[in-house]
Scaffold this motif. Structure first.
Motif, PDB file in Angstrom:
ATOM      1  N   ASP A  59      18.637 -32.068 -43.534  1.00  0.00           N
ATOM      2  CA  ASP A  59      19.797 -32.424 -43.644  1.00  0.00           C
ATOM      3  C   ASP A  59      19.960 -33.772 -43.276  1.00  0.00           C
ATOM      4  O   ASP A  59      19.303 -34.081 -42.295  1.00  0.00           O
ATOM      5  CB  ASP A  59      20.778 -31.670 -42.753  1.00  0.00           C
ATOM      6  CG  ASP A  59      20.574 -30.056 -43.647  1.00  0.00           C
ATOM      7  OD1 ASP A  59      21.264 -30.162 -44.739  1.00  0.00           O
ATOM      8  OD2 ASP A  59      20.682 -29.328 -42.867  1.00  0.00           O
ATOM      9  N   SER A  60      20.891 -34.484 -43.487  1.00  0.00           N
ATOM     10  CA  SER A  60      21.346 -35.775 -43.119  1.00  0.00           C
ATOM     11  C   SER A  60      22.272 -35.500 -41.866  1.00  0.00           C
ATOM     12  O   SER A  60      23.104 -35.057 -42.054  1.00  0.00           O
ATOM     13  CB  SER A  60      22.060 -36.852 -43.966  1.00  0.00           C
ATOM     14  OG  SER A  60      22.558 -37.889 -43.326  1.00  0.00           O
ATOM     15  N   PRO A  61      22.076 -35.928 -40.350  1.00  0.00           N
ATOM     16  CA  PRO A  61      22.838 -35.515 -39.437  1.00  0.00           C
ATOM     17  C   PRO A  61      24.216 -36.192 -39.707  1.00  0.00           C
ATOM     18  O   PRO A  61      25.198 -35.340 -39.524  1.00  0.00           O
ATOM     19  CB  PRO A  61      22.248 -36.163 -38.263  1.00  0.00           C
ATOM     20  CG  PRO A  61      20.457 -36.106 -38.735  1.00  0.00           C
ATOM     21  CD  PRO A  61      20.697 -36.442 -40.174  1.00  0.00           C
ATOM     22  N   GLY A  62      24.290 -37.309 -40.023  1.00  0.00           N
ATOM     23  CA  GLY A  62      25.560 -38.025 -40.367  1.00  0.00           C
ATOM     24  C   GLY A  62      26.303 -37.649 -41.449  1.00  0.00           C
ATOM     25  O   GLY A  62      27.602 -37.433 -41.151  1.00  0.00           O
ATOM     26  N   ARG A  63      25.743 -37.367 -42.555  1.00  0.00           N
ATOM     27  CA  ARG A  63      26.351 -36.812 -43.638  1.00  0.00           C
ATOM     28  C   ARG A  63      26.978 -35.237 -43.454  1.00  0.00           C
ATOM     29  O   ARG A  63      27.984 -35.092 -43.970  1.00  0.00           O
ATOM     30  CB  ARG A  63      25.391 -36.662 -44.782  1.00  0.00           C
ATOM     31  CG  ARG A  63      26.083 -36.338 -46.328  1.00  0.00           C
ATOM     32  CD  ARG A  63      25.063 -36.367 -47.334  1.00  0.00           C
ATOM     33  NE  ARG A  63      24.704 -37.839 -47.568  1.00  0.00           N
ATOM     34  CZ  ARG A  63      25.408 -38.558 -48.379  1.00  0.00           C
ATOM     35  NH1 ARG A  63      26.541 -38.106 -48.995  1.00  0.00           N
ATOM     36  NH2 ARG A  63      25.089 -39.742 -48.536  1.00  0.00           N
ATOM     37  N   LEU A  64      26.163 -34.613 -42.849  1.00  0.00           N
ATOM     38  CA  LEU A  64      26.413 -33.241 -42.214  1.00  0.00           C
ATOM     39  C   LEU A  64      27.658 -33.065 -41.574  1.00  0.00           C
ATOM     40  O   LEU A  64      28.614 -32.228 -41.868  1.00  0.00           O
ATOM     41  CB  LEU A  64      25.377 -32.288 -41.798  1.00  0.00           C
ATOM     42  CG  LEU A  64      25.634 -30.613 -41.868  1.00  0.00           C
ATOM     43  CD1 LEU A  64      25.408 -30.295 -43.284  1.00  0.00           C
ATOM     44  CD2 LEU A  64      24.573 -30.029 -40.926  1.00  0.00           C
ATOM     45  N   GLU A  65      27.885 -34.099 -40.513  1.00  0.00           N
ATOM     46  CA  GLU A  65      28.874 -34.198 -39.652  1.00  0.00           C
ATOM     47  C   GLU A  65      30.137 -34.776 -40.201  1.00  0.00           C
ATOM     48  O   GLU A  65      31.308 -34.660 -39.521  1.00  0.00           O
ATOM     49  CB  GLU A  65      28.246 -34.829 -38.095  1.00  0.00           C
ATOM     50  CG  GLU A  65      27.568 -34.018 -37.277  1.00  0.00           C
ATOM     51  CD  GLU A  65      27.699 -34.536 -36.092  1.00  0.00           C
ATOM     52  OE1 GLU A  65      28.199 -35.791 -35.736  1.00  0.00           O
ATOM     53  OE2 GLU A  65      27.055 -34.108 -35.059  1.00  0.00           O
ATOM     54  N   ALA A  66      30.005 -35.579 -41.044  1.00  0.00           N
ATOM     55  CA  ALA A  66      31.276 -36.450 -41.675  1.00  0.00           C
ATOM     56  C   ALA A  66      32.485 -35.815 -41.771  1.00  0.00           C
ATOM     57  O   ALA A  66      33.458 -36.285 -41.452  1.00  0.00           O
ATOM     58  CB  ALA A  66      30.570 -37.074 -42.903  1.00  0.00           C
ATOM     59  N   PRO A  67      32.310 -34.411 -42.433  1.00  0.00           N
ATOM     60  CA  PRO A  67      33.741 -33.650 -42.589  1.00  0.00           C
ATOM     61  C   PRO A  67      34.164 -32.853 -41.388  1.00  0.00           C
ATOM     62  O   PRO A  67      34.919 -32.052 -41.369  1.00  0.00           O
ATOM     63  CB  PRO A  67      33.167 -32.842 -43.886  1.00  0.00           C
ATOM     64  CG  PRO A  67      32.078 -32.448 -43.582  1.00  0.00           C
ATOM     65  CD  PRO A  67      31.420 -33.677 -43.113  1.00  0.00           C
ATOM     66  N   ALA A  68      33.340 -33.255 -40.170  1.00  0.00           N
ATOM     67  CA  ALA A  68      33.518 -32.109 -38.979  1.00  0.00           C
ATOM     68  C   ALA A  68      35.192 -32.199 -38.395  1.00  0.00           C
ATOM     69  O   ALA A  68      35.712 -30.888 -38.415  1.00  0.00           O
ATOM     70  CB  ALA A  68      32.814 -32.580 -37.877  1.00  0.00           C
TER      71      ALA A  68
END
Length: 413
Positions: A87-96
């Motif tokens: 996973d991309s850490p930033g991409r996964l967190e973006a919709p947090a």
């Protein structure tokens, strides 16, 4: 309270170039039913949510639709999802910020180490029981890269020491926050020593020479450790509270006989009262024909004899054909495709091996100078003899010679 441990969904993955969206959707639909039937309080997803760091729009939509439907079906459901090495850490967190409205906590990275306690404090997620009361704390640790780790002076293995230090400090912070009777659980996406790897299925994690981390990085007072990364379901050291649940879908033909599962965990007070494996139904079968590698005529006969029930195309089994050859077979794929013509099956892989009878003794090893002096034709001939135990036929040597001459001819033109 009840937790459901899952990992390694790999949404967006293709299997030997075949799209798997229908398989993933079948799993997610089944999972919704499990969450509802088992009255699950918290869903834990221990990394590798997506198959790549840049997932397709369809894969992302599939995840978000599932999260919304899960909350609709189980209104008090808490969701904790961490990033894996895929996973991309930033991409996964973006919709947090949006997902927090669904009580979905998405953790992609620890954050920079300016204030370790502040960074780790963000990873501590309270878990609520069916009555809405805080009943446990979750250390939602994502996959750890070297930049995430504190430096441990004098450590023989800096990576392992840094991981252990982060988990130790995270446990101390969670222990300070919890009330008596509240359990602590932890997520991890890593390779623990003693874990069995699924062949051809996992991306190796080797950081600073470290291939596997000791199970002792987890404090014994942690009630349950939900692990991801290894695709084979297993307990570490036989401990039912330290385990990989494995991937829900087979990720390679080496997993034909694996029993894919999710794990239901029942917490009572600060400990685990029970764990229960729930098998994941396989919506698309894997076929290996023949069962063991066989000569071409036997393999073709076994393929022609396949009698499969009619199914929608997205549910056609994946086929792995294993053939032993006595020599090159340029028309191999065409012959296999002819044998399965009209059958509801998808040809995913052709594996060839060499039929070896009484092969001549191996040629003596060559020195570096001898290798440098070897002409391409001689090298090709030695390779053919090694693989097939005989000299290459004249027509094949002629074709190889023509191939060698083509670039020179084009350059001259």
């Amino acid at each position: 309270m009840r937790l459901l441990h899952t990992s390694d969904w790999h949404l967006g993955q293709s299997f030997h170039q075949f799209d798997r969206r229908a398989e993933h959707q079948a799993f997610l639909d089944w999972l919704l039913g499990v969450l509802e039937a088992e009255a699950v309080d918290a869903l834990l997803i221990a990394g590798d949510v997506f198959d790549t760091s840049n997932p397709s729009a369809q894969a992302q939509a599939q995840l978000y639709r599932f999260l919304a439907e899960a909350r609709r079906r189980v209104p008090r459901l808490g969701i904790v999802m961490t990033a894996g090495n895929h996973d991309s850490p930033g991409r996964l967190e973006a919709p947090a910020p949006l997902l927090s409205a669904l009580d979905a906590h998405v953790l992609g990275q620890v954050g920079r180490q300016g204030d370790v306690d502040a960074a780790l404090g963000r990873l501590l997620v309270p878990l609520r029981d069916a009555a809405g009361h805080e009943a446990a704390w979750c250390i939602a640790m994502p996959f750890l890269r070297p930049d995430d780790l504190p430096r441990v002076e004098g450590a023989d293995d800096p990576y392992a020491a840094g991981v252990a230090a982060l988990y130790r400090r995270a446990f101390e912070l969670a222990d300070a926050r919890r009330q008596p009777g509240q359990a602590i659980v932890a997520l991890g996406h890593l390779h623990l020593a003693g874990g069995e790897v699924s062949e051809d299925s996992e991306r190796r994690i080797v950081i600073g020479g470290a291939e596997a981390l000791p199970a002792g990085i987890f404090d014994p007072r942690i009630a349950y450790v939900a692990l991801g990364h290894l695709h084979r379901a297993q307990r570490i050291g036989g401990d039912p509270t330290r385990r990989y649940c494995g991937s829900p879908l087979p990720m390679s033909f080496s997993e034909v006989g694996y029993r894919h599962q999710v794990v239901l965990v029942e917490l009572v007070g600060e400990g685990v009262a029970e764990t229960r494996e729930i098998p994941v139904p396989r919506s698309v079968d894997l076929l290996q024909v023949p069962a063991r590698p066989a000569p071409l005529d036997e393999a073709l006969a076994a393929l022609a004899a396949l009698d499969l029930p009619p199914l929608p195309e997205e549910r056609w089994p994946y086929l792995h054909v294993r053939v032993q050859l006595a020599g090159p077979e340029p028309g191999l794929r065409a012959r296999i495709e002819e044998a399965i013509a009209g059958k509801p099956v998808r040809l995913a892989r052709i594996e060839t091996s060499t039929l070896r009878g009484a092969l001549p003794a191996a040629a003596p090893a060559l020195s570096v100078d001898e290798l440098n002096a070897l002409k391409p034709e001689a090298f090709f001939l030695r390779l053919y003899q090694h693989r097939f135990g005989s000299d290459a036929p004249p027509e094949l040597m002629a074709a190889f010679g023509e191939l060698l001459d083509t670039p020179a001819a084009e350059g001259a033109a």
